[in-house]
Write an enzyme that holds these catalytic residues in place. Structure first.
Site, mmCIF file in Angstrom:
data_model
loop_
_atom_site.group_PDB
_atom_site.id
_atom_site.type_symbol
_atom_site.label_atom_id
_atom_site.label_comp_id
_atom_site.label_asym_id
_atom_site.label_seq_id
_atom_site.Cartn_x
_atom_site.Cartn_y
_atom_site.Cartn_z
ATOM 1 N N THR A 244 -18.658 -71.044 -46.952
ATOM 2 C CA THR A 244 -17.919 -72.273 -46.663
ATOM 3 C C THR A 244 -17.039 -72.653 -47.837
ATOM 4 O O THR A 244 -17.316 -72.318 -48.995
ATOM 5 C CB THR A 244 -18.884 -73.435 -46.374
ATOM 6 O OG1 THR A 244 -19.718 -73.650 -47.518
ATOM 7 C CG2 THR A 244 -19.743 -73.126 -45.164
ATOM 8 N N ARG B 48 -22.263 -33.196 -53.081
ATOM 9 C CA ARG B 48 -21.272 -32.396 -52.370
ATOM 10 C C ARG B 48 -20.402 -31.548 -53.314
ATOM 11 O O ARG B 48 -19.632 -32.072 -54.089
ATOM 12 C CB ARG B 48 -20.363 -33.322 -51.577
ATOM 13 C CG ARG B 48 -20.353 -33.060 -50.103
ATOM 14 C CD ARG B 48 -19.551 -34.111 -49.374
ATOM 15 N NE ARG B 48 -19.594 -33.900 -47.942
ATOM 16 C CZ ARG B 48 -19.237 -34.815 -47.048
ATOM 17 N NH1 ARG B 48 -18.829 -35.997 -47.442
ATOM 18 N NH2 ARG B 48 -19.294 -34.547 -45.762
ATOM 19 N N VAL C 24 -27.672 -75.493 -48.265
ATOM 20 C CA VAL C 24 -27.501 -74.136 -47.752
ATOM 21 C C VAL C 24 -26.618 -74.186 -46.526
ATOM 22 O O VAL C 24 -26.968 -74.821 -45.524
ATOM 23 C CB VAL C 24 -28.858 -73.490 -47.394
ATOM 24 C CG1 VAL C 24 -28.643 -72.032 -46.994
ATOM 25 C CG2 VAL C 24 -29.821 -73.577 -48.568
ATOM 26 N N GLU D 120 -11.454 -27.209 -41.909
ATOM 27 C CA GLU D 120 -12.555 -27.916 -42.573
ATOM 28 C C GLU D 120 -12.313 -27.930 -44.065
ATOM 29 O O GLU D 120 -12.059 -26.903 -44.679
ATOM 30 C CB GLU D 120 -13.892 -27.234 -42.283
ATOM 31 C CG GLU D 120 -15.055 -27.969 -42.926
ATOM 32 C CD GLU D 120 -16.396 -27.348 -42.598
ATOM 33 O OE1 GLU D 120 -17.392 -27.919 -43.028
ATOM 34 O OE2 GLU D 120 -16.429 -26.308 -41.942
ATOM 35 N N SER E 84 -23.150 -26.421 -47.623
ATOM 36 C CA SER E 84 -22.375 -26.140 -46.409
ATOM 37 C C SER E 84 -22.857 -24.903 -45.675
ATOM 38 O O SER E 84 -22.107 -24.276 -44.920
ATOM 39 C CB SER E 84 -20.874 -25.983 -46.742
ATOM 40 O OG SER E 84 -20.374 -27.159 -47.325
ATOM 41 N N CYS F 125 -22.115 -54.546 -47.345
ATOM 42 C CA CYS F 125 -21.917 -53.245 -46.684
ATOM 43 C C CYS F 125 -21.638 -53.355 -45.192
ATOM 44 O O CYS F 125 -21.027 -52.460 -44.618
ATOM 45 C CB CYS F 125 -23.143 -52.361 -46.894
ATOM 46 S SG CYS F 125 -24.616 -52.966 -46.040
ATOM 47 N N CYS G 28 -28.057 -52.934 -48.276
ATOM 48 C CA CYS G 28 -27.937 -53.444 -49.649
ATOM 49 C C CYS G 28 -28.636 -54.775 -49.871
ATOM 50 O O CYS G 28 -29.019 -55.087 -50.999
ATOM 51 C CB CYS G 28 -26.462 -53.582 -50.027
ATOM 52 S SG CYS G 28 -25.574 -54.858 -49.101
ATOM 53 N N PHE H 75 -25.637 -36.144 -48.856
ATOM 54 C CA PHE H 75 -24.592 -35.630 -49.746
ATOM 55 C C PHE H 75 -25.165 -34.920 -50.970
ATOM 56 O O PHE H 75 -24.545 -34.897 -52.031
ATOM 57 C CB PHE H 75 -23.653 -36.764 -50.190
ATOM 58 C CG PHE H 75 -23.313 -37.714 -49.093
ATOM 59 C CD1 PHE H 75 -22.638 -37.270 -47.965
ATOM 60 C CD2 PHE H 75 -23.699 -39.046 -49.144
ATOM 61 C CE1 PHE H 75 -22.330 -38.137 -46.930
ATOM 62 C CE2 PHE H 75 -23.399 -39.919 -48.118
ATOM 63 C CZ PHE H 75 -22.720 -39.462 -46.999
#
Length: 1288
Positions: A342, A854, A248, A1186, A1022, A34, A29, A760
């Site tokens: 910080t 999916r 920084v 499943e 599938s 992530c 990202c 997916f």
């Protein structure tokens, strides 16, 4: 590291070396949200002589900040070339990965924890992983791999009662079903953790840190200068000389601003490591004890540790502010960000969503500022947080310390409250931090402060409300006035950024009510006689949902010694965990390579080589409705107008500019209406007891696969050949589109696919367009082209699951039997609808074309069915599960399109799920819980599933395979399917091992290519294992037939002997295999056909708890039962179960895409689009078989059940709409109560003359107050203002 002239040498180590090229750390990202790029940072503290290890997201770490640091990446932890680390081994053997793209980050989070805690607790494991996202696994196996390092428990962790999970509910199931197993791995295989084998911190860095003659460091870049001061005075000098130069430290705010908002700063000042800014002590100013933090260099994680120490050492009544800070620090971001950000930076930046600054303000904290001109202290109060000019910092000032006073009296209460889209690692939708002090011995307000975040451009202080309440008693009337006044003082305009205005305003007073109750309880605990406690039914409103360590059990059937049917580790699992699995972006640099970015600004920018537009497409620019580069007009937001090719990725991004547009085309459809009819519906409606109508909205879903769409296009020097390396589910489609764009035969285009970081369904169609764009650029420039989308561009261009509107009309009898159903489906197809046999109307809009996800329509459409089943149950006063069972198929039946099926497996799964989840006992327990708790409700639901497999078009079910046997006996298998993380390659190796009767170690599967197996169909629905497995089985059987005469003559021979003899006898050791496919068909004119090869059946039970005041929910338990025949690899299939369920749960609850009215996608990063994290998965997770994604809807309907319980208690209408996703906003606003009504009434009256008087009570139930009408009646008459009862 070498620098430009006039620069100091930048010294740091990566895995013990100074110069290195590593690709194991992944990029997802770019904003730290992530955890895919997690690394371990190690620094030596010359004062304490200790080495500090902490996790960090590499994407936010400026390289100049690494001076003196040792960085450990996943390659430094272990490697298949040397020795893998126990963390890597256990994550792999516990099956804690699928696509593997997130695995290096997971490894580093657990590894860093182990470097600091060799025997962590399960809670520490969960906390360490909270900043890491995974889209595939559902997190359970990842957590389980980490828990193998915890001290072993003497009892089963599933129950916590001293009884094993196998003793009761699931023990009977294991006894009844033969060959059931619950172990997916063998702990005896794990190598022990040996801390003595960890890398040693470089001695050179220790010497550098202890050098007494430290000096200022300067690192000069092409456009910027980075300066690291040596002392505090040096820092103040630099700030005076460069007042606009940002400080920084952690770079967690500045970094994203530079990357995503194009901020530019010529000078950066980094005081990282200055000892003067790393200090904690307590002081006494004569009046109060003070907790002082030299904060500029103190990370939030270090702050957390310091606060823990303080609250352990000091009396509870003196550390209320500290405890409130600790509560929010637990859920603030992930471990990586907490170790980078910080306190000083957080305080000064004053984000409007800050959870910490308002608590500091409510606790009367102050900040000390220092500059060359001197020092000053300013209160961290409302004016400061609201950025009032008189309370702002001067440009040359820095924060030197933060003072947090101890509570000076017992009658002082400080609490922080928040509500976010998910429990952890998410910005607050609204937060509220409040403190109150009372006159001695009374409940009379002496001081009151209330701060709210995420309700405006800055944190807002409700100062006027607080002033009006001074001197008031802490009672119901005070609460009523406070709610009314604070809503009047804090105005959120209708078009406010972030939307959810009604919800946020409701949260303002809902959180105030929680604060009121907490203080009431505190007063009661001090003097129960004088201050009676709140009603027992209201106690549940006081506490947030706890963050628990998840646990569960997985059961599956196993075979004998055959490789098929056993939980075999993913073929690439170890490579995933060591970072040595190669993805497209990991491939080596290529001579003369160029980088592509969508859209262009100008050729004159540095590094730009060429601009590619529609005019550069040699062939079809509009192929099958897909326009590769816009020409004359842009038809959708996110359409590629052109691309820019540059010598580096950075230059390409700099030259890119995104397009703007758009209007929605109303009432346009991309396809003709398709119908499936059974019987005479209109006639049936005439003979039913009741008819109901309704509609259900199911919003879209973003794939958010870990690796964005990657392409490498390599033009060849002759015959117009082109090779593309890419991540896709459909290489044949890419080949087709590239050939069309270049106007060449398909045999000149080679598409190679080894692996990709998640799909997916999102990489079926769009990679063909991106591949064509890349190929056109490679064709024009004659140079290799890398085209790897940034996360925001990927989300904008590729779109996601189709949003759906379902409208129903249902006729039924009073006993719940449904006699007639008229259901219409409408989906948002975007500007183009892909070929499909779904029976719905695809509506045309000028958004990007939505695509496969999916289930491809099933998860949306079946929610409509479940919704009207529940509506029927409500009208009949019957439990939903009873109406479902009444209407469930009971014998061999036909579908509405006349395909025969046997529902026996469905009924078996339904029955097992009811029994083994203890559904009816849990339902009674939930009802009892709901009677005792007014503000929190439990709900549960059980959902059946009949999932169609495959595609109704026969030729999409075919597959081919190619197998070579080499003279050493090794076997190379190739087929047309794509490895997407689902373990397809692993399962094909198992099939080949079974058919050839050789060890799996003899077999290798390298990649999928259009050269080796042409015309492969998409890997989707599938069916990848099914059809490709058949093709591999076929080719292996062919080869075994070739070898049969040789084996018959030498039955005691070895495989290698038979292969050598076959070669000597000139018998082919290479063959192709083919599976014609299931002969599916669908005649839409007749409305019938054998549309699907078969069905899989299942059922899922879920139980949730809902906070009616905020809309938060907690998933307590899930049970899944599936009948999916015999599993080739239970470990991989169970991973698919849990991953699909959690993804479905996210789809139905928290995942929400937001657009502007013009169609601009706002949700373009994990910061804006929230998927489930490790803390969202069920506390207890039981799975068998499943499962499909749709079973995640059991969570949606459990939420519905909980909300219905709340509404019944409040006397509200029993039938209501709860569409998908059931976000916190939807949950809260559907749980109508005093606060939602007050908000609506006051909002309606905003701007009207007069004054609305409104009372809130909590000593009687809301339903009782509704009966008298006193809640809604205006208590004073004024200006003839009408105050009608709001519509519930």
């Amino acid at each position: 590291m070498p620098s430009l002239p006039h620069s100091d040498e930048l010294i740091f180590f990566v895995n013990g070396r100074k110069v290195i090229r590593l690709t194991g750390t992944k990029y997802f990202c770019g904003g730290g949200g992530c955890g895919a790029c997690t690394v371990m940072m190690s620094r030596y503290n010359s004062t304490t002589k200790a080495i500090h290890h902490y996790p960090a997201t590499a994407c936010l770490v400026p390289i100049c900040s690494l001076y003196g640091a040792a960085v450990t990446t996943v390659e430094g932890v272990g490697s298949i070339k040397t020795r893998i680390h126990p963390v890597q081994e256990r994550l792999a053997k516990c099956h804690g990965m699928q696509c593997g793209f997130c695995s290096p980050g997971m490894v580093m989070s657990i590894y860093t924890l182990l470097r600091n805690h060799q025997e962590p607790t399960p809670e520490q494991i969960t906390k360490a992983l909270a900043g890491n996202l995974c889209r595939c696994t559902g997190y359970r196996p990842i957590v389980e791999s980490g828990k193998t390092f915890c001290v072993e428990s003497t009892v089963c962790e599933l129950k916590g009662s001293g009884k094993c999970c196998m003793d009761q509910e699931y023990g009977s199931l294991v006894n009844r079903w033969e060959k059931m197993c619950t172990k997916l791995y063998n702990e005896d295989e794990f190598q022990p953790l040996d801390p003595s084998q960890e890398p040693i911190f470089p001695s050179e860095l220790i010497r550098t840190a202890e050098d007494p003659n430290k000096r200022r460091l300067t690192f000069q870049g092409e456009r910027t200068t980075w300066i690291t001061p040596a002392t505090l005075n040096d820092l103040l000098e630099l700030k005076a000389n460069f007042p606009k130069g940002p400080l920084v430290m952690g770079n967690t705010e500045l970094g994203p601003s530079i990357k995503f908002k194009n901020e530019f700063h010529p000078v950066f000042i980094s005081p990282l490591g200055l000892p003067e800014l790393h200090f904690v002590n307590t002081t006494d100013d004569g009046k109060h004890l003070l907790f002082q933090i030299r904060c500029a260099g103190y990370s939030l994680a270090q702050l957390n540790d310091a606060l823990h120490f303080i609250v352990l050492e000091q009396p509870k009544e003196e550390t209320k502010t500290h405890r409130a800070l600790l509560k929010h620090l637990r859920t603030l971001a992930g471990a990586q960000i907490r170790n980078m950000a910080t306190l000083g930076g957080h305080v000064v930046s004053r984000p409007n969503f800050s959870d910490l600054n308002p608590i500091l303000a409510a606790g009367n904290a102050a900040i000390n500022l220092i500059s060359k001109e001197g020092q000053q202290q300013i209160p961290l109060n409302g004016p400061f947080l609201e950025r009032s000019p008189e309370a702002d910092l001067k440009s040359e000032e820095i924060v030197s310390s933060v003072y947090i006073p101890y509570s000076a009296q017992s009658r002082h209460f400080v609490f922080g409250l928040r509500m976010a889209q998910r429990q952890e690692n998410a910005f607050a939708i609204v937060n509220a931090e409040m403190s109150v002090k009372f006159e001695d011995g009374t409940n009379t307000i002496k001081e009151l402060q209330m701060f709210y975040g995420s309700v405006g451009p800055t944190t807002v202080s409700a100062s006027q409300t607080c002033k009006q309440l001074i001197g008031r008693q802490w009672d119901n009337q005070m609460l009523s006035d406070a709610c009314r006044w604070v809503l009047d003082e804090i105005y959120i305009p209708p078009a406010a950024e972030g939307g959810m205005v009604e919800y946020r305003r409701t949260l303002i007073i809902s959180l105030l009510f929680k604060f009121y109750l907490k203080v009431r309880r505190g007063l009661d605990q001090m003097d129960p006689q004088k201050f009676p406690n709140i009603p027992e039914k209201f106690m549940s409103a006081l506490e947030d949902f706890p963050i628990e360590t998840r646990q569960g059990i997985q059961m599956f059937q196993v075979g004998g010694q055959d490789p098929v049917g056993h939980p075999v580790m993913h073929q690439s699992a170890i490579k995933h965990t060591t970072g040595e699995a190669v993805y497209i972006d990991d491939m080596p640099c290529i001579d003369q390579e160029l980088f592509l970015a969508p859209i262009t600004k100008a050729l004159a920018l540095p590094g730009v080589v060429d601009v590619i537009t529609a005019e550069d497409v040699p062939g079809d620019n509009n192929y099958q409705g897909e326009i590769f580069c816009a020409q004359n007009e842009v038809i959708c937001m996110g359409q590629v107008v052109g691309t820019v090719a540059a010598d580096t990725y950075a230059h390409a991004r700099e030259a890119a500019k995104k397009p703007r547009i758009i209007t929605i085309e109303h009432n346009l459809f991309l396809s003709d209406e398709k119908k499936i009819e059974q019987g005479n519906v209109e006639q049936a409606f005439k003979y039913v007891d009741q008819i109901i109508k309704g509609e259900v909205h199911v919003e879209e879903q973003e794939h958010l696969y870990m690796e964005t769409s990657p392409i490498l296009a390599l033009p060849k020097e002759e015959d117009k050949e082109m090779v593309l390396h890419l991540g896709t589910q459909y290489p044949t489609r890419v080949q087709e589109y590239v050939a069309a764009a270049l106007n060449v035969p398909r045999n000149r285009i080679t598409c190679r696919m080894k692996r990709t970081g998640g799909v997916f369904g999102g990489k079926v169609a769009k990679p063909a367009v991106l591949g064509a764009v890349s190929a056109v650029a490679a064709n024009k420039t004659g140079r290799p082209i890398w085209f790897i989308l940034e996360r925001g561009d990927d989300m904008l261009i590729t779109a996601g699951r189709h949003p759906l509107l379902g409208k129903y009309k249902i006729g039924f009898m009073n006993n719940g039997v449904i006699k007639a159903a008229d259901v219409k489906y409408y989906v948002n197809g975007g500007y183009l609808s892909y070929k499909s046999d779904n029976f719905c109307l695809a509506c045309k809009t000028n958004l990007p074309s939505n695509t496969a996800f999916r289930g491809f329509g099933f998860p949306q459409g079946t929610v409509v069915v479940e919704a009207y089943i529940i509506a029927v149950a409500s009208q009949c006063n019957l439990p939903p599960e009873e109406v479902k069972e009444i209407n469930m198929h009971k014998r061999i039946s036909k579908t509405a399109f006349k395909q025969t099926f046997n529902p026996e497996p469905l009924r078996r799964c339904w029955k097992e799920c009811l029994e083994k989840s203890s559904f009816y006992a849990r339902k009674l327990a939930a009802e009892e819980f709901n009677k005792k708790n007014y503000w929190q409700k439990r709900g549960l639901a059980i959902v059946p599933m009949k999932l169609s497999m495959g595609i109704p078009t026969a030729y999409y079910n075919q597959a081919a395979a190619l197998v070579h046997i080499y003279l050493d006996g090794s076997v190379l298998v190739t087929h047309g399917g794509c490895e997407l993380g689902q373990g397809l390659y692993t399962k094909m190796i198992q099939v080949a091992s079974h058919e050839l009767n050789i060890p799996q170690s003899y077999i290798h599967l390298s990649e999928t290519s259009t050269v080796t197996v042409p015309n492969g169909v998409l890997t989707s629905g599938s069916m990848g294992t099914d059809i490709n497995g058949k093709a591999v089985q076929n080719v292996c059987q062919t080869l075994m037939a070739h070898l049969h005469p040789i084996i018959r003559k030498n039955r005691k021979g070895k495989w290698e002997d038979w292969i050598a003899k076959a070669f000597e006898d000139s018998i082919s050791l290479s063959a192709t295999g083919y599976f014609k496919g299931y002969q599916t068909n669908m005649d839409w004119e007749k409305g019938e056909g054998n549309a699907y090869p078969y069905y899989v059946y299942g059922a899922a039970y879920s139980e949730v708890e809902v906070d009616c005041l905020t809309g938060a929910h907690k998933l307590l338990r899930t049970d899944i039962f599936m009948d999916a025949a015999f599993s080739i690899n239970p470990a991989l299939h169970i991973g698919q179960i849990e991953g699909a369920f959690i993804q479905g749960m996210g789809f139905y609850t928290i995942e929400e895409l937001k657009y502007s009215p013009e169609g601009v996608l706002y949700s373009r990063s994990p910061d804006d689009y929230k998927i489930p994290t490790v803390t969202e998965i069920p506390e207890e997770f039981y799975g068998l078989g499943e499962a499909g994604m749709f079973l995640g809807s059991s969570v949606l309907f459990a939420i519905y059940d909980a909300v219905a319980a709340a509404r019944r208690e409040r006397g509200l209408a029993k039938t209501f709409v709860l569409s998908s996703p059931a976000t916190p906003e939807m949950i809260r606003m559907t749980c109508v109560d005093q606060f939602t009504d007050m908000e609506r009434l006051l909002s309606k009256e905003k701007g009207s003359p007069g004054h609305v008087s409104y009372s809130i009570f909590f000593d009687v139930s809301y339903s009782e107050r509704r009966e008298t009408g006193s809640v809604f009646k205006c208590l004073n008459s004024f200006n003839n203002l009408d105050c009608p009862e709001p519509n519930p």
